[in-house]
Design a protein around this motif. Structure first.
Motif, PDB file in Angstrom:
ATOM      1  N   MET A   1       0.840  -1.198   0.000  1.00  0.00           N
ATOM      2  CA  MET A   1       0.000   0.000   0.000  1.00  0.00           C
ATOM      3  C   MET A   1       0.872   1.244   0.000  1.00  0.00           C
ATOM      4  O   MET A   1       2.001   1.214   0.496  1.00  0.00           O
ATOM      5  N   ILE A   2       0.323   2.320  -0.513  1.00  0.00           N
ATOM      6  CA  ILE A   2       1.077   3.558  -0.743  1.00  0.00           C
ATOM      7  C   ILE A   2       0.231   4.744  -0.271  1.00  0.00           C
ATOM      8  O   ILE A   2      -0.975   4.786  -0.530  1.00  0.00           O
ATOM      9  N   ASP A   3       0.855   5.701   0.384  1.00  0.00           N
ATOM     10  CA  ASP A   3       0.223   6.997   0.660  1.00  0.00           C
ATOM     11  C   ASP A   3       1.249   8.070   0.299  1.00  0.00           C
ATOM     12  O   ASP A   3       2.247   8.243   0.997  1.00  0.00           O
ATOM     13  N   PHE A   4       0.999   8.778  -0.790  1.00  0.00           N
ATOM     14  CA  PHE A   4       1.988   9.729  -1.278  1.00  0.00           C
ATOM     15  C   PHE A   4       1.783  11.154  -0.753  1.00  0.00           C
ATOM     16  O   PHE A   4       2.499  12.064  -1.147  1.00  0.00           O
ATOM     17  N   HIS A   5       0.846  11.330   0.178  1.00  0.00           N
ATOM     18  CA  HIS A   5       0.680  12.666   0.774  1.00  0.00           C
ATOM     19  C   HIS A   5      -0.054  12.498   2.097  1.00  0.00           C
ATOM     20  O   HIS A   5      -1.273  12.409   2.154  1.00  0.00           O
ATOM     21  N   ARG A  24       2.714  -1.694   7.405  1.00  0.00           N
ATOM     22  CA  ARG A  24       1.605  -1.988   6.494  1.00  0.00           C
ATOM     23  C   ARG A  24       1.808  -1.404   5.097  1.00  0.00           C
ATOM     24  O   ARG A  24       1.369  -1.996   4.105  1.00  0.00           O
ATOM     25  N   ASN A  25       2.446  -0.243   5.004  1.00  0.00           N
ATOM     26  CA  ASN A  25       2.595   0.428   3.718  1.00  0.00           C
ATOM     27  C   ASN A  25       3.973   0.176   3.119  1.00  0.00           C
ATOM     28  O   ASN A  25       4.986   0.204   3.825  1.00  0.00           O
ATOM     29  N   LYS A  26       3.989   0.002   1.816  1.00  0.00           N
ATOM     30  CA  LYS A  26       5.265  -0.095   1.101  1.00  0.00           C
ATOM     31  C   LYS A  26       5.982   1.248   1.103  1.00  0.00           C
ATOM     32  O   LYS A  26       7.220   1.318   1.175  1.00  0.00           O
ATOM     33  N   PHE A  27       5.206   2.341   1.025  1.00  0.00           N
ATOM     34  CA  PHE A  27       5.795   3.679   0.931  1.00  0.00           C
ATOM     35  C   PHE A  27       4.789   4.701   1.439  1.00  0.00           C
ATOM     36  O   PHE A  27       3.616   4.683   1.054  1.00  0.00           O
ATOM     37  N   THR A  28       5.254   5.591   2.286  1.00  0.00           N
ATOM     38  CA  THR A  28       4.433   6.717   2.749  1.00  0.00           C
ATOM     39  C   THR A  28       5.282   7.974   2.703  1.00  0.00           C
ATOM     40  O   THR A  28       6.385   8.007   3.264  1.00  0.00           O
ATOM     41  N   LEU A  29       4.768   8.999   2.036  1.00  0.00           N
ATOM     42  CA  LEU A  29       5.432  10.295   2.034  1.00  0.00           C
ATOM     43  C   LEU A  29       4.754  11.195   3.054  1.00  0.00           C
ATOM     44  O   LEU A  29       3.565  11.500   2.931  1.00  0.00           O
ATOM     45  N   VAL A  30       5.513  11.598   4.055  1.00  0.00           N
ATOM     46  CA  VAL A  30       5.018  12.531   5.065  1.00  0.00           C
ATOM     47  C   VAL A  30       5.445  13.931   4.649  1.00  0.00           C
ATOM     48  O   VAL A  30       6.650  14.227   4.593  1.00  0.00           O
ATOM     49  N   VAL A  31       4.469  14.764   4.335  1.00  0.00           N
ATOM     50  CA  VAL A  31       4.778  16.152   3.981  1.00  0.00           C
ATOM     51  C   VAL A  31       4.683  16.998   5.244  1.00  0.00           C
ATOM     52  O   VAL A  31       3.872  16.727   6.130  1.00  0.00           O
ATOM     53  N   THR A  32       5.530  18.020   5.318  1.00  0.00           N
ATOM     54  CA  THR A  32       5.574  18.852   6.517  1.00  0.00           C
ATOM     55  C   THR A  32       5.146  20.277   6.184  1.00  0.00           C
ATOM     56  O   THR A  32       5.195  20.710   5.037  1.00  0.00           O
TER      57      THR A  32
END
Length: 244
Positions: A1-5, A24-32
């Motif tokens: 699973m992916i969350d890009f924002h 759980r996620n393959k990739f998560t981008l945390v924006v600040t």
């Protein structure tokens, strides 16, 4: 699973949630929202290999955080991801548009100087001007327009420019958002939540809830859900190989 924002740093019990997200996620981008937040969040989430943190200066806080602009520019050299940056022309924030634009221009110019970055871009109420500034800035890397809500003309201009798009369950809940998603190149789309500011009932969406877009996009793109999952995964893999 992916969350890009995702604004994973702004959830209650964010570190506990981050650890579960990392599993759980393959990739998560945390924006600040600011360079200082980027420093703190990077420190707290260090060691969580599937979570990446972007350095940003959110247009909603441009007036309050403008003194951090030099820190934003100085952080680009050592950051793989930039976000959240951009423009917000909605009624509440349009008074600061000139300042927002100065900050956004500076961030884009530094991305260009550093050879390009992956940039998660906010454009609510200012899609046309956001795309114009991206075009004027030249080779800045890979802009990913988060929760794009402009018109079809602005969408087409962004597509011609080479922009990507991140779409979430909240965006696809509306007819306009689904109509825009239907016209996006399927090989330039990634899932997002924008949590904790988006809800599933009364609770904020969790980063793994971004994957709910797969069933929605399956309808919009006339594909099977598994095909959408494969497409979004392939999109992320290509982005990471070529741009990050």
């Amino acid at each position: 699973m992916i969350d890009f924002h995702s604004h994973l740093d702004l959830y209650q019990n964010g570190l506990v949630l981050a650890r579960e997200t990392n599993t759980r996620n393959k990739f998560t981008l945390v924006v600040t929202t600011s360079p200082r937040a980027y420093v703190a969040t990077s420190r707290v989430f260090a060691g969580l290999e599937n979570i990446k943190v972007g350095v940003g200066l959110h247009p909603e806080v441009a007036s309050a955080k403008a003194m951090e602009l030099d820190q934003l520019v100085g952080s680009v050299a050592n950051a793989r991801f930039i976000g959240e940056v951009g423009l917000d022309g909605s009624v509440r924030f349009r008074a600061s548009l000139a300042l927002q634009e100065r900050i956004f221009r500076a961030a884009l110019a530094e991305c260009s100087r550093q050879g390009g970055r992956v940039i998660s871009v906010h454009s609510r109420g200012a899609a046309g001007r956001t795309v114009e500034l991206l075009a004027q800035a030249g080779s800045v890397g890979l802009p990913v327009l988060h929760w794009f809500s402009g018109g079809l003309t602005e969408l087409q201009a962004a597509i011609r420019l080479g922009c990507w798009f991140s779409v979430g369950p909240a965006m696809l809940a509306g007819e306009k958002g689904r109509g825009l998603a239907a016209r996006m190149p399927i090989d330039r789309v990634l899932p997002e939540t924008d949590g904790p500011f988006t809800l599933d009932g009364s609770a904020p969406l969790k980063p793994w809830d971004a994957w709910k877009v797969c069933s929605e996009l399956a309808e919009v793109w006339s594909m099977c859900t598994a095909g959408v999952e494969d497409q979004l995964t392939a999109n992320l893999n290509r982005l990471l190989v070529n741009h990050a």
